[in-house]
Design a protein around this motif. Structure first.
Motif, PDB file in Angstrom:
ATOM      1  N   GLU A  42       0.812  -1.213   0.000  1.00 12.08           N
ATOM      2  CA  GLU A  42       0.000   0.000   0.000  1.00 12.08           C
ATOM      3  C   GLU A  42       0.865   1.293   0.000  1.00 12.08           C
ATOM      4  N   GLN A  43       2.015   1.173   0.672  1.00 12.56           N
ATOM      5  CA  GLN A  43       2.829   2.390   0.824  1.00 12.56           C
ATOM      6  C   GLN A  43       3.863   2.576  -0.286  1.00 12.56           C
ATOM      7  N   ALA A  44       4.273   1.490  -0.902  1.00 15.71           N
ATOM      8  CA  ALA A  44       5.368   1.650  -1.881  1.00 15.71           C
ATOM      9  C   ALA A  44       5.019   1.127  -3.266  1.00 15.71           C
ATOM     10  N   VAL A  45       4.507  -0.101  -3.332  1.00 21.16           N
ATOM     11  CA  VAL A  45       4.314  -0.724  -4.645  1.00 21.16           C
ATOM     12  C   VAL A  45       3.184  -0.044  -5.397  1.00 21.16           C
ATOM     13  N   ILE A  46       2.044   0.134  -4.804  1.00 25.14           N
ATOM     14  CA  ILE A  46       0.877   0.701  -5.510  1.00 25.14           C
ATOM     15  C   ILE A  46       1.148   2.172  -5.915  1.00 25.14           C
ATOM     16  N   PRO A  47       1.726   2.989  -5.016  1.00 24.40           N
ATOM     17  CA  PRO A  47       2.029   4.349  -5.465  1.00 24.40           C
ATOM     18  C   PRO A  47       3.012   4.373  -6.638  1.00 24.40           C
ATOM     19  N   ALA A  48       3.996   3.422  -6.602  1.00 25.43           N
ATOM     20  CA  ALA A  48       4.947   3.387  -7.723  1.00 25.43           C
ATOM     21  C   ALA A  48       4.255   2.975  -9.008  1.00 25.43           C
ATOM     22  N   ILE A  49       3.338   2.062  -8.926  1.00 25.87           N
ATOM     23  CA  ILE A  49       2.587   1.627 -10.124  1.00 25.87           C
ATOM     24  C   ILE A  49       1.748   2.780 -10.659  1.00 25.87           C
ATOM     25  N   LYS A  50       1.099   3.483  -9.753  1.00 23.08           N
ATOM     26  CA  LYS A  50       0.254   4.582 -10.210  1.00 23.08           C
ATOM     27  C   LYS A  50       1.106   5.724 -10.786  1.00 23.08           C
ATOM     28  N   ALA A  51       2.343   5.807 -10.270  1.00 23.58           N
ATOM     29  CA  ALA A  51       3.236   6.884 -10.779  1.00 23.58           C
ATOM     30  C   ALA A  51       3.994   6.429 -12.019  1.00 23.58           C
ATOM     31  N   SER A  52       3.643   5.214 -12.498  1.00 25.94           N
ATOM     32  CA  SER A  52       4.242   4.639 -13.705  1.00 25.94           C
ATOM     33  C   SER A  52       5.730   4.394 -13.511  1.00 25.94           C
ATOM     34  N   LYS A  53       6.094   4.107 -12.253  1.00 26.50           N
ATOM     35  CA  LYS A  53       7.478   3.788 -11.940  1.00 26.50           C
ATOM     36  C   LYS A  53       7.578   2.250 -11.899  1.00 26.50           C
ATOM     37  N   ALA A  54       7.595   1.652 -13.033  1.00 24.30           N
ATOM     38  CA  ALA A  54       7.537   0.203 -13.154  1.00 24.30           C
ATOM     39  C   ALA A  54       8.774  -0.460 -12.595  1.00 24.30           C
ATOM     40  N   ASP A  55       9.924   0.136 -12.842  1.00 25.70           N
ATOM     41  CA  ASP A  55      11.146  -0.500 -12.369  1.00 25.70           C
ATOM     42  C   ASP A  55      11.204  -0.509 -10.852  1.00 25.70           C
ATOM     43  N   GLU A  56      10.823   0.611 -10.209  1.00 25.19           N
ATOM     44  CA  GLU A  56      10.801   0.685  -8.735  1.00 25.19           C
ATOM     45  C   GLU A  56       9.814  -0.318  -8.176  1.00 25.19           C
ATOM     46  N   ALA A  57       8.674  -0.349  -8.783  1.00 25.29           N
ATOM     47  CA  ALA A  57       7.632  -1.268  -8.288  1.00 25.29           C
ATOM     48  C   ALA A  57       8.079  -2.710  -8.485  1.00 25.29           C
ATOM     49  N   THR A  58       8.754  -2.978  -9.620  1.00 21.67           N
ATOM     50  CA  THR A  58       9.209  -4.351  -9.883  1.00 21.67           C
ATOM     51  C   THR A  58      10.293  -4.750  -8.900  1.00 21.67           C
ATOM     52  N   ALA A  59      11.192  -3.817  -8.596  1.00 24.80           N
ATOM     53  CA  ALA A  59      12.263  -4.124  -7.659  1.00 24.80           C
ATOM     54  C   ALA A  59      11.698  -4.453  -6.272  1.00 24.80           C
ATOM     55  N   ILE A  60      10.732  -3.667  -5.866  1.00 20.47           N
ATOM     56  CA  ILE A  60      10.133  -3.934  -4.540  1.00 20.47           C
ATOM     57  C   ILE A  60       9.396  -5.267  -4.563  1.00 20.47           C
ATOM     58  N   ALA A  61       8.617  -5.505  -5.625  1.00 23.62           N
ATOM     59  CA  ALA A  61       7.805  -6.715  -5.710  1.00 23.62           C
ATOM     60  C   ALA A  61       8.658  -7.969  -5.782  1.00 23.62           C
ATOM     61  N   LEU A  62       9.777  -7.851  -6.498  1.00 20.55           N
ATOM     62  CA  LEU A  62      10.614  -9.028  -6.641  1.00 20.55           C
ATOM     63  C   LEU A  62      11.717  -9.075  -5.602  1.00 20.55           C
TER      64      LEU A  62
END
Length: 569
Positions: A124-144
């Motif tokens: 809720e605090q990092a992955v979803i905001p990164a996805i909404k901000a179109s920061k795919a690499d950041e979101a992918t790094a956190i998710a993986l």
């Protein structure tokens, strides 16, 4: 054991069935608790599988949203994440409720709950905001990175949790089936033991009692039951059957005594409801009364038959005496008849001689001497006729006395016949034959009475005839005396002599007629005496038959006395 045996049958059955039901309850409870525990663990296992599916769905939705080409698609995919999150927390809550206190599963659940909270917080605090901000690499790094580690830990906890639950389920099922087998075996063995015990305590004694009852129903009273001290219904029934058999045996013994003629035994009913005992007692009393009455009747019958026998013997003796008197009377009547016939012949001879004298008188005086001689003979004959007539009159009186005696005998015979009829009526069926004989004696007595009345009438006529003959004889005697006087005077005249001779001839004719009538009367007397003799013979025969019947009644009375003497009252 004795305490259980003495319990009422209903209590034994209740205890036995309660024990069986308790064992079945244990089996059912064991199965219930084992299956319930297994069902709860299976639900937990399913919940873990659903939790794993929820976490996989949530991770897939996040990765798909990261890789989505445009923002709209990303937002559309992210709308499913809250639902997965809520479902996953609900599953954790359920697992906490079910196994929170479990020492093996409780800590894993708490770690799992913490990892899910951390996973949700980072998402809720990092992955979803990164996805909404179109920061795919950041979101992918956190998710993986961090999220992947957490996901792997969750997967490891879920696998361990599932393995533990499967092991427990298998162990619980094995335990449940073992307990069920053992409890079922115990229940079956207990049921068999109870069935065997109840069969031995209830069925076998009832079978024995039933067999004894069947033999009693067939009339066999020699069957006996063993005496025991059981206090239950079977023991009470056995004791009741034993007492019933004893009572029936006693009644059978009493029946044998009664059959052998012993009526002195007193039968006491077991209770007011003892119908058979009461009936036997009543039967014995009634038989005792009947035999007593038969004994009295036999005594009366013996006494009556003795009196009847004596009476018939007296009747027979009287009949014999009557027959002898009638025989004597018949002989006397025959003599009178012969004398009458002689008188008739003499009267005819006198009439012939008188006629001859009348003829001689016409010859003249020369025949006077012959007439005197003839008159002398007539005088002698007239005296003889007078004597015969007097004897006839005396014999008629004797016959009257004999007839009076016969009439009295007939009256006595009639009275004896009436008494015999009354005694025969008292004798009942056995006296019917004697009643017929008594009636025949009565009829014969009545015939004798009628015959004596007829003879008495005939004798009365004979008495009148003899009286007329006496008068005629006296007149003939006077005429003969007159003829003798005239003959002695040497016949004053032939005319006077002719008149005297004519008068003598007329008197001789009257004497002949009277003698003929007397002869006819004596024939009637002889016929009547023959009838009396026949009636007396019939009376004697009836008396002998009555005596024979009386003797037969005496024999019957003795036989009846002998029969009732076999009974003891």
């Amino acid at each position: 054991m004795n305490a259980f045996i003495n319990l009422p049958t209903r209590t034994k059955l209740v205890i036995s069935f309660s024990l069986v039901i308790a064992l079945l309850g244990i089996v059912v409870a064991t199965a219930y608790f084992g299956l319930n525990s297994t069902e709860r663990m299976e639900r937990s296992l399913v919940t873990v599988a659903e939790l794993r599916a929820g976490t996989n769905g949530q991770r897939a939705a996040m990765l798909t949203a990261i890789l989505a080409p445009d923002l709209t698609t990303k937002e559309t995919l992210l709308t499913d994440v809250p639902a997965y999150t809520s479902t996953n927390h609900a599953h954790v809550t359920f697992l906490t409720e079910m196994h929170g206190d479990d020492p093996d599963l409780g800590p894993s659940i708490h770690v799992l709950s913490s990892l899910l909270d951390e996973l949700d917080h980072t998402r809720e605090q990092a992955v979803i905001p990164a996805i909404k901000a179109s920061k795919a690499d950041e979101a992918t790094a956190i998710a993986l990175g961090v999220q992947q580690e957490r996901y792997e830990k969750i997967r490891a906890i879920e696998r361990d949790f599932s393995e533990i639950l499967r092991t427990r389920i298998e162990s619980r099922l094995l335990w449940t089936w073992s307990i069920l087998g053992i409890a079922s075996a115990i229940a079956i063995l207990a049921a068999l033991a109870l069935v065997t015990l109840l069969t031995r305590l209830i069925a076998q004694p009832l079978t024995e009692i039933t067999a004894v009852a069947d033999r009693i129903a067939q009339g066999d009273l020699n069957s006996t039951l063993l005496v025991d001290d059981r206090g239950d219904e079977v023991g009470v029934l056995r004791e009741a059957f034993r007492r019933m058999t004893h009572s029936l045996s006693d009644l059978a013994g009493r029946a044998r005594d009664i059959a052998s003629g012993d009526l002195t035994a007193r039968i006491q009913p077991q209770s007011p409801q003892d119908v058979l005992g009461t009936a036997f007692a009543s039967m014995t009393e009634n038989l005792r009364d009947v035999i007593g009455e038969l004994i009295n009747a036999a005594d009366v019958l013996n006494s009556s038959t003795a009196e009847i026998s004596a009476a018939t013997m007296q009747i027979a003796a009287s009949a014999s005496e009557t027959a002898a008197a009638v025989t004597q009377t018949t002989a006397t009547v025959a003599e009178v008849k012969q004398a009458t016939r002689t008188s008739s012949e003499i009267a005819g001879h006198v009439s012939d001689q008188a006629q001859k004298v009348a003829d001689v008188s016409r010859l003249g005086r020369a025949s006077v001497d012959d007439v005197a001689t003839g008159m002398t003979r007539i005088r002698g004959h007239m005296d003889s006729i007078a004597s015969s007539i007097l004897r006839l009159n005396a014999q008629g009186q004797t016959i009257g006395e004999i007839i009076t005696t016969v009439d009295d005998l007939a009256g006595q015979s009639k009275m004896l016949a009436i008494n015999a009829s009354m005694e025969a009526a008292k004798a009942g069926v056995e006296g019917k034959g004697f009643a017929v004989v008594a009636q025949e004696v009565k009829n014969l007595a009545e015939q004798s009475r009628l015959a004596t009345a007829r003879v008495r009438t005939i004798l009365h006529e004979i008495e009148k005839a003899t009286s007329a003959a006496v008068l005629t004889t006296e007149e003939g005697s006077k005429a003969v005396d007159a003829g003798l006087r005239e003959s002695s005077a040497a016949g004053d005249s032939i005319a006077a002599l002719s008149e005297s001779v004519a008068e003598s001839a007329h008197s001789s004719s009257q004497i002949a007629v009277t003698s003929q009538q007397q002869s006819l009367g004596m024939d009637q007397v002889s016929l009547a005496m023959g009838n009396i003799q026949t009636a007396c013979a019939k009376t004697a025969d009836g008396a002998r038959q009555a005596e024979a019947e009386a003797q037969r009644l005496v024999g019957l009375g003795k036989k009846l006395t002998k029969l009732v003497a076999a009974f003891k009252v």
